[in-house]
Design a protein around this motif. Structure first.
Motif, PDB file in Angstrom:
ATOM      1  N   ILE A 185      29.033   3.376  21.878  1.00  0.00           N
ATOM      2  CA  ILE A 185      28.634   3.100  23.255  1.00  0.00           C
ATOM      3  C   ILE A 185      28.665   1.609  23.593  1.00  0.00           C
ATOM      4  N   PHE A 186      28.421   0.750  22.620  1.00  0.00           N
ATOM      5  CA  PHE A 186      28.373  -0.676  22.886  1.00  0.00           C
ATOM      6  C   PHE A 186      29.608  -1.379  22.358  1.00  0.00           C
ATOM      7  N   ASP A 187      30.169  -2.198  23.205  1.00  0.00           N
ATOM      8  CA  ASP A 187      31.311  -3.015  22.846  1.00  0.00           C
ATOM      9  C   ASP A 187      30.773  -4.297  22.225  1.00  0.00           C
ATOM     10  N   THR A 188      31.081  -4.539  20.955  1.00  0.00           N
ATOM     11  CA  THR A 188      30.548  -5.740  20.297  1.00  0.00           C
ATOM     12  C   THR A 188      31.449  -6.955  20.494  1.00  0.00           C
ATOM     13  N   ASN A 189      32.506  -6.813  21.243  1.00  0.00           N
ATOM     14  CA  ASN A 189      33.348  -7.945  21.596  1.00  0.00           C
ATOM     15  C   ASN A 189      32.776  -8.561  22.877  1.00  0.00           C
ATOM     16  N   MET A 190      31.664  -9.269  22.748  1.00  0.00           N
ATOM     17  CA  MET A 190      30.924  -9.731  23.915  1.00  0.00           C
ATOM     18  C   MET A 190      30.905 -11.246  24.015  1.00  0.00           C
ATOM     19  N   GLN A 191      31.999 -11.899  23.700  1.00  0.00           N
ATOM     20  CA  GLN A 191      32.015 -13.360  23.727  1.00  0.00           C
ATOM     21  C   GLN A 191      31.665 -13.918  25.094  1.00  0.00           C
ATOM     22  N   SER A 192      31.974 -13.177  26.157  1.00  0.00           N
ATOM     23  CA  SER A 192      31.662 -13.672  27.499  1.00  0.00           C
ATOM     24  C   SER A 192      30.159 -13.787  27.722  1.00  0.00           C
ATOM     25  N   TYR A 193      29.366 -13.099  26.929  1.00  0.00           N
ATOM     26  CA  TYR A 193      27.909 -13.143  27.064  1.00  0.00           C
ATOM     27  C   TYR A 193      27.258 -14.126  26.098  1.00  0.00           C
ATOM     28  N   ASP A 194      28.016 -14.703  25.181  1.00  0.00           N
ATOM     29  CA  ASP A 194      27.446 -15.530  24.116  1.00  0.00           C
ATOM     30  C   ASP A 194      26.528 -16.632  24.625  1.00  0.00           C
ATOM     31  N   SER A 195      26.949 -17.390  25.630  1.00  0.00           N
ATOM     32  CA  SER A 195      26.124 -18.513  26.091  1.00  0.00           C
ATOM     33  C   SER A 195      24.830 -18.009  26.725  1.00  0.00           C
ATOM     34  N   THR A 196      24.898 -16.899  27.433  1.00  0.00           N
ATOM     35  CA  THR A 196      23.690 -16.314  28.029  1.00  0.00           C
ATOM     36  C   THR A 196      22.727 -15.869  26.941  1.00  0.00           C
ATOM     37  N   TYR A 197      23.234 -15.202  25.921  1.00  0.00           N
ATOM     38  CA  TYR A 197      22.391 -14.706  24.839  1.00  0.00           C
ATOM     39  C   TYR A 197      21.815 -15.856  24.010  1.00  0.00           C
ATOM     40  N   LEU A 198      22.614 -16.897  23.794  1.00  0.00           N
ATOM     41  CA  LEU A 198      22.115 -18.067  23.077  1.00  0.00           C
ATOM     42  C   LEU A 198      20.995 -18.741  23.874  1.00  0.00           C
ATOM     43  N   GLU A 199      21.154 -18.805  25.183  1.00  0.00           N
ATOM     44  CA  GLU A 199      20.132 -19.414  26.047  1.00  0.00           C
ATOM     45  C   GLU A 199      18.813 -18.657  25.956  1.00  0.00           C
ATOM     46  N   ILE A 200      18.864 -17.340  25.811  1.00  0.00           N
ATOM     47  CA  ILE A 200      17.636 -16.551  25.665  1.00  0.00           C
ATOM     48  C   ILE A 200      16.864 -17.037  24.445  1.00  0.00           C
ATOM     49  N   PHE A 201      17.561 -17.263  23.335  1.00  0.00           N
ATOM     50  CA  PHE A 201      16.892 -17.731  22.118  1.00  0.00           C
ATOM     51  C   PHE A 201      16.424 -19.175  22.239  1.00  0.00           C
ATOM     52  N   THR A 202      17.287 -20.061  22.700  1.00  0.00           N
ATOM     53  CA  THR A 202      16.917 -21.474  22.735  1.00  0.00           C
ATOM     54  C   THR A 202      15.774 -21.719  23.720  1.00  0.00           C
ATOM     55  N   HIS A 203      15.752 -20.993  24.823  1.00  0.00           N
ATOM     56  CA  HIS A 203      14.660 -21.136  25.790  1.00  0.00           C
ATOM     57  C   HIS A 203      13.340 -20.704  25.164  1.00  0.00           C
ATOM     58  N   SER A 204      13.359 -19.587  24.474  1.00  0.00           N
ATOM     59  CA  SER A 204      12.138 -19.063  23.863  1.00  0.00           C
ATOM     60  C   SER A 204      11.629 -19.986  22.757  1.00  0.00           C
ATOM     61  N   ILE A 205      12.504 -20.391  21.879  1.00  0.00           N
ATOM     62  CA  ILE A 205      12.099 -21.254  20.764  1.00  0.00           C
ATOM     63  C   ILE A 205      11.744 -22.655  21.265  1.00  0.00           C
ATOM     64  N   GLY A 206      12.352 -23.076  22.355  1.00  0.00           N
ATOM     65  CA  GLY A 206      12.044 -24.380  22.939  1.00  0.00           C
ATOM     66  C   GLY A 206      10.584 -24.523  23.335  1.00  0.00           C
ATOM     67  N   ALA A 207       9.915 -23.395  23.589  1.00  0.00           N
ATOM     68  CA  ALA A 207       8.489 -23.442  23.923  1.00  0.00           C
ATOM     69  C   ALA A 207       7.676 -24.036  22.780  1.00  0.00           C
ATOM     70  N   CYS A 208       8.184 -23.964  21.569  1.00  0.00           N
ATOM     71  CA  CYS A 208       7.457 -24.485  20.398  1.00  0.00           C
ATOM     72  C   CYS A 208       7.428 -26.008  20.369  1.00  0.00           C
ATOM     73  N   LEU A 209       8.365 -26.659  21.040  1.00  0.00           N
ATOM     74  CA  LEU A 209       8.416 -28.119  21.015  1.00  0.00           C
ATOM     75  C   LEU A 209       7.150 -28.749  21.593  1.00  0.00           C
ATOM     76  N   ALA A 210       6.559 -28.101  22.557  1.00  0.00           N
ATOM     77  CA  ALA A 210       5.374 -28.652  23.210  1.00  0.00           C
ATOM     78  C   ALA A 210       4.076 -28.149  22.586  1.00  0.00           C
ATOM     79  N   TYR A 211       4.154 -27.436  21.462  1.00  0.00           N
ATOM     80  CA  TYR A 211       2.959 -26.861  20.855  1.00  0.00           C
ATOM     81  C   TYR A 211       1.971 -27.939  20.440  1.00  0.00           C
TER      82      TYR A 211
END
Length: 166
Positions: free
Chosen positions: A25-51
């Motif tokens: 059901i899922f197409d794993t050839n999703m390079q067009s989404y890579d930057s969006t998905y990376l941003e989800i992680f970096t935004h979330s982990i970035g919250a730790c910088l101000a801890y």
């Protein structure tokens, strides 16, 4: 094209359980989404910088100067040397590590929902589901699923056929 199996259950409006019939059901050839998905992680982990460690002083957190002032006013802590910058650094590192693990979990949930949205052409409100329960203390607590798919929302007939009653 590489495909991977993703196992989860879905429910329709009559509460019948559906399971994926096929791993395709899922197409794993999703390079067009890579930057969006990376941003989800970096935004979330970035919250730790101000801890900043809170030391039981509310939600603000204390910087080094406030920490040293607080511990300097306590004779026992001062006697043990607990107001030193090294103790503060240890508190900040320990809390920061805990925060990183928590943020990774939050990012994984957000990423899972976003992949479902992208692959099944769904809106955020179409995959979000939660409910409230009362705790033993009488407070209300919100519980939520990582994602919920109502099969009537999946407009792609091919993808919709990938589910079967379980």
């Amino acid at each position: 094209m590489m495909r991977e199996y993703v196992a989860f259950y879905c429910f329709n409006s009559s509460k019948s359980r559906f399971q994926l019939k096929s791993p395709y059901i899922f197409d794993t050839n999703m390079q067009s989404y890579d930057s969006t998905y990376l941003e989800i992680f970096t935004h979330s982990i970035g919250a730790c910088l101000a801890y900043l460690p809170k030391f039981g002083k509310g939600n603000e957190g204390l910087n080094l100067e406030a920490f040293q002032e607080m511990y300097a006013n306590d004779p026992l802590y001062q006697w043990f040397g607990l107001g030193s910058p090294r103790i503060y650094a240890a508190h900040r590192a320990a809390g920061g590590i805990t925060s990183i693990y928590r943020q990774i979990g939050i990012a994984c949930q957000a990423l899972f929902r976003r992949i479902l949205q992208d692959q099944l052409s769904l809106l955020p409100e179409q995959i979000t589901w939660s409910y409230e329960v009362s705790t033993t203390s009488g407070k209300r607590r919100k519980l939520a699923l990582d994602a919920r798919i109502n099969l009537s929302d999946v407009q792609d007939e091919q993808k919709s056929k990938e589910f079967e009653v379980g």
